[in-house]
Design an enzyme around this catalytic site. Structure first.
Site, PDB file in Angstrom:
ATOM      1  N   ASP A  61      -6.988  20.686 -12.834  1.00 32.66           N
ATOM      2  CA  ASP A  61      -6.966  19.318 -13.520  1.00 32.66           C
ATOM      3  C   ASP A  61      -6.384  19.240 -15.162  1.00 32.66           C
ATOM      4  O   ASP A  61      -7.008  19.998 -15.972  1.00 32.66           O
ATOM      5  CB  ASP A  61      -8.437  18.358 -13.582  1.00 32.66           C
ATOM      6  CG  ASP A  61      -8.728  17.649 -14.132  1.00 32.66           C
ATOM      7  OD1 ASP A  61      -8.108  16.917 -14.947  1.00 32.66           O
ATOM      8  OD2 ASP A  61      -9.929  16.745 -13.490  1.00 32.66           O
ATOM      9  N   ARG A 105       0.812  -1.259  -0.630  1.00 32.31           N
ATOM     10  CA  ARG A 105       0.293   0.164   0.004  1.00 32.31           C
ATOM     11  C   ARG A 105       0.870   1.141  -0.403  1.00 32.31           C
ATOM     12  O   ARG A 105       1.029   2.133  -0.634  1.00 32.31           O
ATOM     13  CB  ARG A 105      -1.014   0.043   1.082  1.00 32.31           C
ATOM     14  CG  ARG A 105      -2.191   0.882   1.108  1.00 32.31           C
ATOM     15  CD  ARG A 105      -2.870   1.009   2.286  1.00 32.31           C
ATOM     16  NE  ARG A 105      -3.346  -0.060   2.936  1.00 32.31           N
ATOM     17  CZ  ARG A 105      -2.177   0.147   4.677  1.00 32.31           C
ATOM     18  NH1 ARG A 105      -2.236   1.705   5.211  1.00 32.31           N
ATOM     19  NH2 ARG A 105      -2.907  -0.429   5.398  1.00 32.31           N
ATOM     20  N   LYS A 156      -7.959   8.482 -18.531  1.00 33.41           N
ATOM     21  CA  LYS A 156      -8.385   9.063 -20.106  1.00 33.41           C
ATOM     22  C   LYS A 156      -7.320   8.635 -20.975  1.00 33.41           C
ATOM     23  O   LYS A 156      -6.713   7.991 -21.997  1.00 33.41           O
ATOM     24  CB  LYS A 156      -8.470  10.475 -19.327  1.00 33.41           C
ATOM     25  CG  LYS A 156      -9.976  10.741 -18.429  1.00 33.41           C
ATOM     26  CD  LYS A 156     -10.446   9.708 -19.365  1.00 33.41           C
ATOM     27  CE  LYS A 156     -12.238   9.472 -17.867  1.00 33.41           C
ATOM     28  NZ  LYS A 156     -12.123   9.884 -16.980  1.00 33.41           N
ATOM     29  N   TYR A 182     -15.220  18.805 -14.025  1.00 27.72           N
ATOM     30  CA  TYR A 182     -16.195  17.190 -14.528  1.00 27.72           C
ATOM     31  C   TYR A 182     -17.136  17.281 -13.744  1.00 27.72           C
ATOM     32  O   TYR A 182     -17.661  17.572 -12.240  1.00 27.72           O
ATOM     33  CB  TYR A 182     -14.911  16.860 -14.363  1.00 27.72           C
ATOM     34  CG  TYR A 182     -15.585  14.895 -14.225  1.00 27.72           C
ATOM     35  CD1 TYR A 182     -16.273  14.429 -15.430  1.00 27.72           C
ATOM     36  CD2 TYR A 182     -15.142  14.231 -13.063  1.00 27.72           C
ATOM     37  CE1 TYR A 182     -16.892  12.772 -14.796  1.00 27.72           C
ATOM     38  CE2 TYR A 182     -15.732  13.271 -13.013  1.00 27.72           C
ATOM     39  CZ  TYR A 182     -16.549  12.129 -13.985  1.00 27.72           C
ATOM     40  OH  TYR A 182     -16.978  11.128 -13.668  1.00 27.72           O
TER      41      TYR A 182
HETATM   42  N1  PLP Z   1     -11.527  14.762 -14.239  1.00 29.10           N
HETATM   43  C1  PLP Z   1     -11.765  14.928 -15.555  1.00 29.10           C
HETATM   44  C2  PLP Z   1     -12.198  16.220 -16.664  1.00 29.10           C
HETATM   45  C3  PLP Z   1     -12.609  13.799 -16.070  1.00 29.10           C
HETATM   46  O1  PLP Z   1     -13.223  14.318 -17.000  1.00 29.10           O
HETATM   47  C4  PLP Z   1     -12.983  12.989 -15.255  1.00 29.10           C
HETATM   48  C5  PLP Z   1     -13.728  11.937 -15.167  1.00 29.10           C
HETATM   49  O2  PLP Z   1     -14.123  11.613 -16.192  1.00 29.10           O
HETATM   50  C6  PLP Z   1     -12.357  12.569 -14.309  1.00 29.10           C
HETATM   51  C7  PLP Z   1     -11.403  14.065 -13.674  1.00 29.10           C
HETATM   52  C8  PLP Z   1     -12.808  11.812 -13.138  1.00 29.10           C
HETATM   53  O3  PLP Z   1     -11.407  10.391 -12.870  1.00 29.10           O
HETATM   54  P1  PLP Z   1     -11.652   8.748 -13.000  1.00 29.10           P
HETATM   55  O4  PLP Z   1     -12.895   8.496 -14.138  1.00 29.10           O
HETATM   56  O5  PLP Z   1     -10.620   7.921 -13.657  1.00 29.10           O
HETATM   57  O6  PLP Z   1     -12.195   8.793 -11.293  1.00 29.10           O
END
Ligand code: PLP
Length: 387
Positions: free
Chosen positions: A177, A53, A202, A105
């Site tokens: 992000d 971990r 992604k 998001y």
């Molecule tokens: N940040 C963005 C811009 C996203 O589009 C997403 C998910 O679609 C996330 C964070 C969250 O990521 P995860 O689905 O891997 O938890």
């Protein structure tokens, strides 16, 4: 390779950073260390790995790799993008204030409004493309400024360097992000941010076969804290997912080039199409964030949203697609289409969606690496179904 990959170009780093040959056999691919623990040579002695971990060599290799791509101090890999974002949010405590870009998001919005809120963190949602609004929102107690640029799904572009400058006046940590751009096109730490967030699910992994997230920091202090939370809260990335993500990252540069050239063709096709009311893509010269995106990034990415006025019309187009698949998520080699209002942003209340411009007729595309002609044909036949 010999020497320090961090001194090399982007794609050399993507292939080599953190990827030294395995010392026992010389294996060129980092092995999947599928183990929960490590035998100690003797009591009080350790080879640097105690319990998986806390650290795992496969995860460490990925963390070093992403840190090298973002030009950061260290990386920390988590079980999902949301696990990375929720770890980031441990920087704010009860009665602290945080500023968030209004359009994020949907899952990030849900976490802030329905989880963080229970911990008495004061959140202000701001249109971060408006620097005066950012300045007005900052308080002495602001500990964190979190933004997406470009935003999901409206593709609004924020001046990251200017926001970082403003945030520094109250010593707030700035987190960006960077999921939509990937470090290939944008490196927020270079622009003055302190933390970069990715859903590695992604573009970084790029093959729609793993869920993961990373935080990359600009300082030892932030990294020590995130490593402590990784160990204490335990939302870590598995060795197998770390392996898949590293494998994906090796082709990030070539994939992003192809994603973007397809997206550019798709955006221009949609822009001239009589049945499309609006296209949101920073690569279009007339898009409001175009100049800024050109200045702070080296590309425009492969995320596009467009408007066809009503839910029924969006449904007609989405149901008609043959090459684009109707699915949440983005950033994989295959082209995906979704309806943000009822899918990725369903957790954002309807009035707020309306304020942000996420209307019922909005369709979001993640443009993949298929043949451009097939993508344009598919859009053409789907839009032809509209009156
Ligand atoms: N940040 C963005 C811009 C996203 O589009 C997403 C998910 O679609 C996330 C964070 C969250 O990521 P995860 O689905 O891997 O938890």
């Amino acid at each position: 390779m010999k020497g320090d990959p961090r001194k090399r170009g982007f794609s050399t780093r993507a292939v080599h950073a953190g990827q030294a040959p395995e010392p026992v056999t010389g294996a060129v691919a980092v092995p999947i260390f599928q183990t929960s623990t490590y035998v100690h040579p003797g009591l009080g002695e350790s080879k640097g790995f105690d319990y998986a971990r806390t650290t795992n060599p496969t995860r460490t290799a990925l963390e070093e790799n992403v840190a090298a791509l973002e030009g950061g101090h260290r990386g920390h890999a988590f079980a999902s993008g949301m696990a990375a974002i929720s770890t980031l949010m441990t920087l704010v405590h009860a009665d602290d204030h945080a500023v968030f870009s209004a359009n994020v998001y949907g899952g990030t919005y849900r976490f802030i409004e329905q989880v963080l809120d229970r911990y008495r963190v004061r959140a202000t949602w701001v249109d971060t493309t408006d620097l005066q609004a950012v300045q007005d929102a900052l308080q002495e107690s602001t500990k964190l400024v979190f933004l997406e640029s470009p935003t999901n799904p409206m593709m609004e572009v924020t001046d990251i360097a200017a926001v970082a400058e403003l945030a520094s006046t109250v010593s707030a940590t700035v987190a960006v992000d960077n999921t939509f751009m990937s470090p290939y096109f944008q490196q927020p730490l270079d622009l003055g941010a302190n933390v970069v967030v990715h859903s590695t699910t992604k573009f970084l992994n790029g093959h729609s076969d793993s869920i993961g997230g990373v935080l990359v920091t600009d300082s030892e202090e932030l990294s020590d804290w995130f490593a402590f939370v990784q160990k204490s809260a335990g939302g870590i990335l598995s060795p197998f997912d770390a392996f898949l993500t590293m494998r994906g990252i090796k082709t990030l540069g070539v994939r992003m080039e192809r994603h973007e050239s397809n997206a550019n063709a798709v955006a221009r096709y949609l822009d001239q199409h009589g049945k499309v009311a609006a296209v949101h893509y920073p690569g279009l010269e007339a898009f409001p964030g175009h100049g800024l995106q050109r200045q702070q990034s080296t590309g425009f990415g492969a995320m596009i949203s467009f408007e066809v006025e009503t839910f029924e019309r969006a449904k007609t187009v989405l149901d008609a697609f043959e090459v684009f698949s109707l699915a949440e998520s983005l950033g994989g080699v295959e082209s995906l289409a979704c309806h943000p209002g009822s899918m990725t942003h369903a957790s954002v209340p309807a009035e707020r969606r309306a304020e942000l411009g996420i209307g019922d007729g909005l369709v979001r595309l993640s443009v993949g690496i298929e043949d451009e002609a097939d993508l344009l044909d598919d859009l053409g036949q789907a839009l032809d179904r509209l009156d």
